[in-house]
Write a protein that holds these residues in place. Structure first.
Motif, PDB file in Angstrom:
ATOM      1  N   TYR A 157       0.819  -1.207   0.000  1.00  0.00           N
ATOM      2  CA  TYR A 157       0.000   0.000   0.000  1.00  0.00           C
ATOM      3  C   TYR A 157       0.858   1.263   0.000  1.00  0.00           C
ATOM      4  O   TYR A 157       0.578   2.202  -0.728  1.00  0.00           O
ATOM      5  N   PHE A 158       1.901   1.290   0.858  1.00  0.00           N
ATOM      6  CA  PHE A 158       2.742   2.475   0.986  1.00  0.00           C
ATOM      7  C   PHE A 158       4.209   2.061   0.939  1.00  0.00           C
ATOM      8  O   PHE A 158       4.582   1.001   1.434  1.00  0.00           O
ATOM      9  N   ALA A 159       5.019   2.913   0.362  1.00  0.00           N
ATOM     10  CA  ALA A 159       6.444   2.626   0.232  1.00  0.00           C
ATOM     11  C   ALA A 159       7.123   2.604   1.600  1.00  0.00           C
ATOM     12  O   ALA A 159       6.721   3.324   2.513  1.00  0.00           O
ATOM     13  N   PRO A 160       8.161   1.772   1.740  1.00  0.00           N
ATOM     14  CA  PRO A 160       8.944   1.789   2.976  1.00  0.00           C
ATOM     15  C   PRO A 160       9.597   3.156   3.161  1.00  0.00           C
ATOM     16  O   PRO A 160       9.716   3.939   2.215  1.00  0.00           O
ATOM     17  N   VAL A 161      10.040   3.434   4.368  1.00  0.00           N
ATOM     18  CA  VAL A 161      10.705   4.700   4.684  1.00  0.00           C
ATOM     19  C   VAL A 161      12.157   4.405   5.005  1.00  0.00           C
ATOM     20  O   VAL A 161      12.460   3.546   5.827  1.00  0.00           O
ATOM     21  N   ASN A 162      13.065   5.123   4.333  1.00  0.00           N
ATOM     22  CA  ASN A 162      14.495   4.996   4.608  1.00  0.00           C
ATOM     23  C   ASN A 162      14.892   6.168   5.499  1.00  0.00           C
ATOM     24  O   ASN A 162      14.837   7.320   5.087  1.00  0.00           O
ATOM     25  N   LEU A 163      15.291   5.852   6.727  1.00  0.00           N
ATOM     26  CA  LEU A 163      15.691   6.875   7.681  1.00  0.00           C
ATOM     27  C   LEU A 163      17.061   6.486   8.227  1.00  0.00           C
ATOM     28  O   LEU A 163      17.202   5.431   8.851  1.00  0.00           O
ATOM     29  N   SER A 164      18.054   7.301   7.946  1.00  0.00           N
ATOM     30  CA  SER A 164      19.436   7.034   8.379  1.00  0.00           C
ATOM     31  C   SER A 164      19.897   5.642   7.951  1.00  0.00           C
ATOM     32  O   SER A 164      20.480   4.880   8.723  1.00  0.00           O
ATOM     33  N   ASN A 165      19.588   5.286   6.706  1.00  0.00           N
ATOM     34  CA  ASN A 165      19.964   4.001   6.116  1.00  0.00           C
ATOM     35  C   ASN A 165      19.336   2.790   6.790  1.00  0.00           C
ATOM     36  O   ASN A 165      19.858   1.680   6.718  1.00  0.00           O
ATOM     37  N   ILE A 166      18.232   2.990   7.467  1.00  0.00           N
ATOM     38  CA  ILE A 166      17.453   1.888   8.019  1.00  0.00           C
ATOM     39  C   ILE A 166      16.088   1.935   7.325  1.00  0.00           C
ATOM     40  O   ILE A 166      15.471   2.986   7.224  1.00  0.00           O
ATOM     41  N   ILE A 167      15.652   0.769   6.850  1.00  0.00           N
ATOM     42  CA  ILE A 167      14.377   0.668   6.149  1.00  0.00           C
ATOM     43  C   ILE A 167      13.291   0.312   7.162  1.00  0.00           C
ATOM     44  O   ILE A 167      13.383  -0.699   7.861  1.00  0.00           O
TER      45      ILE A 167
END
Length: 188
Positions: free
Chosen positions: A48-58
């Motif tokens: 449904y929604f794309a993953p979030v990449n935050l500080s190289n963590i998915i």
């Protein structure tokens, strides 16, 4: 709020919180996360929604591991405030799915795994059992209307959505006493 760290093959729960808890077993997502980012992270439901990449963590939807985060909240509170007891637990679900017929073909197995991963009632029953062992017993409220948990996230049929609304309103009316009792506790 919960999230799922999906950076490697062994997914792990992570917690988005506005306090420090050095003894927590759940990794802490950066305190600099905005409300917008936190909401995107906790709701990034695959397909449904794309993953979030935050500080190289998915990160993906917290419900992938902790569809009912109440248990994580209990662990967090015990870790953070060890000399305190929990007075009130409020758990609001997204509905109890209707039970269907089982099937052991490949589709049925995949569906079964999805149901296990997204079941929040198992956690609810564990919490009920835990409360019986706790002194003093916290007030516990779980609200989750039956028959609306099987509706897909992307449902757009007006008929289906109206039926969900009707079932939810009926559920609220049938639980009016519990809702009133909760309101009195919260207003204390």
């Amino acid at each position: 709020m919960t999230a799922t760290n999906a950076s490697n093959s062994l997914w792990k729960s992570a917690v988005i919180r506005n306090y420090e808890n050095k003894t927590s077993p759940f990794p802490f997502i950066s305190p600099d996360v905005s409300i917008h980012e936190a909401l995107r992270i906790t709701s990034a439901a695959p397909t449904y929604f794309a993953p979030v990449n935050l500080s190289n963590i998915i990160y993906i939807d917290g419900g992938m591991i902790a569809n009912n985060p109440t248990e994580i909240g209990i662990f967090e509170s015990h870790q953070k405030w060890q000399d305190q007891y929990i007075d009130l637990i409020l758990s609001i679900g997204t509905g109890i799915p209707e039970e269907g017929k089982g099937n052991v073909n490949i589709y049925g197995l995949i569906n079964g795994f999805v149901n296990i991963a997204t079941s929040s009632d198992e956690i609810h029953h564990r919490i009920e059992d835990w409360i019986k062992l706790t002194s003093p017993e916290p007030s516990y409220f779980r609200f989750s209307p039956p028959g609306v948990g099987s509706v897909p996230l992307d449902e757009c049929s007006v008929t289906v959505l109206n039926e969900m609304e009707k079932k939810t309103e009926e559920y609220i009316e049938s639980h009016k006493d519990d809702i009133d009792r909760l309101a009195k506790i919260l207003l204390k």
